[in-house]
Write an enzyme that holds these catalytic residues in place. Structure first.
Site, PDB file in Angstrom:
ATOM      1  N   LYS A   1       1.564  -5.870  14.730  1.00 61.69           N
ATOM      2  CA  LYS A   1       1.131  -4.534  15.128  1.00 61.69           C
ATOM      3  C   LYS A   1       0.492  -4.580  16.533  1.00 61.69           C
ATOM      4  O   LYS A   1       0.977  -3.958  17.459  1.00 61.69           O
ATOM      5  CB  LYS A   1       0.110  -3.967  14.146  1.00 61.69           C
ATOM      6  CG  LYS A   1       0.385  -4.236  12.683  1.00 61.69           C
ATOM      7  CD  LYS A   1       1.497  -3.391  12.115  1.00 61.69           C
ATOM      8  CE  LYS A   1       1.541  -3.541  10.600  1.00 61.69           C
ATOM      9  NZ  LYS A   1       2.567  -2.731   9.961  1.00 61.69           N
TER      10      LYS A   1
ATOM     11  N   TRP B   1      -1.493  -1.046   0.660  1.00 57.46           N
ATOM     12  CA  TRP B   1      -1.739  -2.460   0.937  1.00 57.46           C
ATOM     13  C   TRP B   1      -2.941  -2.990   0.161  1.00 57.46           C
ATOM     14  O   TRP B   1      -2.934  -4.133  -0.301  1.00 57.46           O
ATOM     15  CB  TRP B   1      -1.897  -2.686   2.438  1.00 57.46           C
ATOM     16  CG  TRP B   1      -0.653  -2.289   3.165  1.00 57.46           C
ATOM     17  CD1 TRP B   1      -0.478  -1.226   4.003  1.00 57.46           C
ATOM     18  CD2 TRP B   1       0.639  -2.907   3.066  1.00 57.46           C
ATOM     19  NE1 TRP B   1       0.825  -1.149   4.441  1.00 57.46           N
ATOM     20  CE2 TRP B   1       1.534  -2.170   3.884  1.00 57.46           C
ATOM     21  CE3 TRP B   1       1.111  -4.026   2.382  1.00 57.46           C
ATOM     22  CZ2 TRP B   1       2.878  -2.514   4.010  1.00 57.46           C
ATOM     23  CZ3 TRP B   1       2.461  -4.369   2.508  1.00 57.46           C
ATOM     24  CH2 TRP B   1       3.314  -3.616   3.320  1.00 57.46           C
TER      25      TRP B   1
ATOM     26  N   ASP C   1      -8.535  -7.027   5.488  1.00 53.70           N
ATOM     27  CA  ASP C   1      -7.186  -7.057   6.034  1.00 53.70           C
ATOM     28  C   ASP C   1      -7.171  -6.099   7.217  1.00 53.70           C
ATOM     29  O   ASP C   1      -7.232  -4.884   7.049  1.00 53.70           O
ATOM     30  CB  ASP C   1      -6.197  -6.613   4.951  1.00 53.70           C
ATOM     31  CG  ASP C   1      -4.768  -6.496   5.462  1.00 53.70           C
ATOM     32  OD1 ASP C   1      -4.524  -6.741   6.660  1.00 53.70           O
ATOM     33  OD2 ASP C   1      -3.886  -6.133   4.651  1.00 53.70           O
TER      34      ASP C   1
END
Length: 365
Positions: free
Chosen positions: A200, A106, A176
């Site tokens: 999540k 990511w 992030d």
């Protein structure tokens, strides 16, 4: 109605498990929210009824995370992946460069987007060891004319997590936190910006939370399309266009659930206990299970491990599926196995998984 005991052992990496109590409440309110005769999904986003849901969600997030009062909380669309480009659009000025700390897929994707829009550099990277650890703070090297420093706080694919964040001084630190937000207390004031996809720990997919320090708006590029400007959403309380109203409603219920559990300190304690159940099996297996991450970098959200051979892994995953476990396959880019144990995954599910792992080892060791 399905009972909690009949639910799957859900270890999906995202979208992931939601608290059963939240699902029950949403079910009860689905067709008639607060006596309106309408679902939340049918309410106008300009109505006072929806606006209360919206503002309560902001207030709850600020309370739970102890967000400084002057910070802005936004509910956006497009996922964290859209933020990969929106951040450099707004904050990577000409003559400046953005520093990226590389800890997994990511952060690579975030860096790739920024490189299309301006000059970047790598602050530190653990790619050489297949992203099995978080860089030590003394490995971080900042360059002159840095616009901001970016990190990914938890790496779902490789199973590593930051527990001590760098002090970047005057350099804005952007994180992030899609996969570990709300899982333990953090000092939000260390960050110029935090962003996270909801799917999540915060709620269903479709909502992206942005927490923004106000001075960042003064640094922002004004020559950006309207929908990609943070000040557009700040000025309109994330209501410039129609937001994902049902997702924000679900997020508000998850935040209320988190407060009922005792807040982030209580959730952090539970998450450590859940992770220990599975990591202990790995550590005591004498190599039958091999964790990917170094011990001091191990994620409390995503536990990644391998077995001795791909054949044995296939057998493990097949038998786990038959036993009612969902989502234990490792990411397609790295293979192996992964148990994602976000806030809403019950302790009991982790306990049953640890017992299954022990039993499988006895039969196949």
């Amino acid at each position: 109605m399905l009972k909690q005991a009949q639910r799957a052992y859900n270890f999906n990496a995202g979208p992931s498990a939601l608290p059963f109590a939240v699902l029950e409440k949403a079910q009860q309110e689905l067709v008639n929210f607060q006596g309106t005769g309408m679902s939340v999904m049918e309410l106008s986003h300009r109505s006072a009824t929806y606006e209360q849901v919206h503002n309560e969600a902001i207030a709850s997030l600020k309370e739970l995370m102890n967000i400084p009062e002057d910070y802005h909380v936004l509910f956006l669309q497009g996922g964290a992946s859209t933020q990969f480009a929106t951040i450099p659009m707004n904050f990577l000025a000409q003559g400046k460069k953005a520093g990226y700390i590389m800890t997994g897929s990511w952060s690579e994707k975030a860096h790739k987007e920024a490189k299309m829009l301006g000059e970047t550099y790598v602050v530190a990277s653990t790619k050489e060891t297949n992203y099995n650890r978080i860089p030590a703070l003394d490995e971080l090297k900042y360059e002159d004319n840095t616009a901001y420093v970016h990190l990914t706080s938890n790496n779902t694919i490789f199973g590593t997590e930051w527990f001590t964040f760098p002090d970047t001084g005057d350099l804005p630190l952007i994180a992030d936190m899609s996969s570990d937000i709300l899982s333990h207390p953090i000092d939000v004031s260390k960050f110029a910006m935090i962003y996270a996809g909801a799917q999540k720990n915060l709620g269903p997919s479709g909502v992206t939370v942005v927490i923004l320090r106000p001075d960042m708006l003064e640094r922002a590029n004004a020559n950006v399309p309207t929908m990609f400007r943070y000040d557009t959403h700040v000025k309109n309380n994330s209501l410039y266009n129609t937001p994902p109203t049902f997702g924000i409603y679900m997020l508000s219920l998850v935040l209320e659930w988190a407060k009922e559990q005792g807040g982030l300190e209580a959730l952090a304690k539970m998450n450590k206990e859940k992770a220990a159940l599975i990591y202990d099996v790995i550590d005591q297996s004498e190599g039958f299970y091999r964790g990917h991450a170094e011990k001091d970098s191990r994620s409390l959200m995503n536990i990644t491990f391998r077995l001795a051979s791909e054949e044995l892994e296939k057998k493990f995953l097949a038998e786990a599926k038959e036993a009612g476990f969902v989502g234990l396959n490792g990411h397609r880019s790295v293979g192996g196995c992964r148990a994602s144990i976000y806030n809403a995954v019950p302790y009991e599910s982790c306990k049953v998984l640890s017992e299954f792992m022990k039993d499988f080892m006895k039969k196949n060791g």
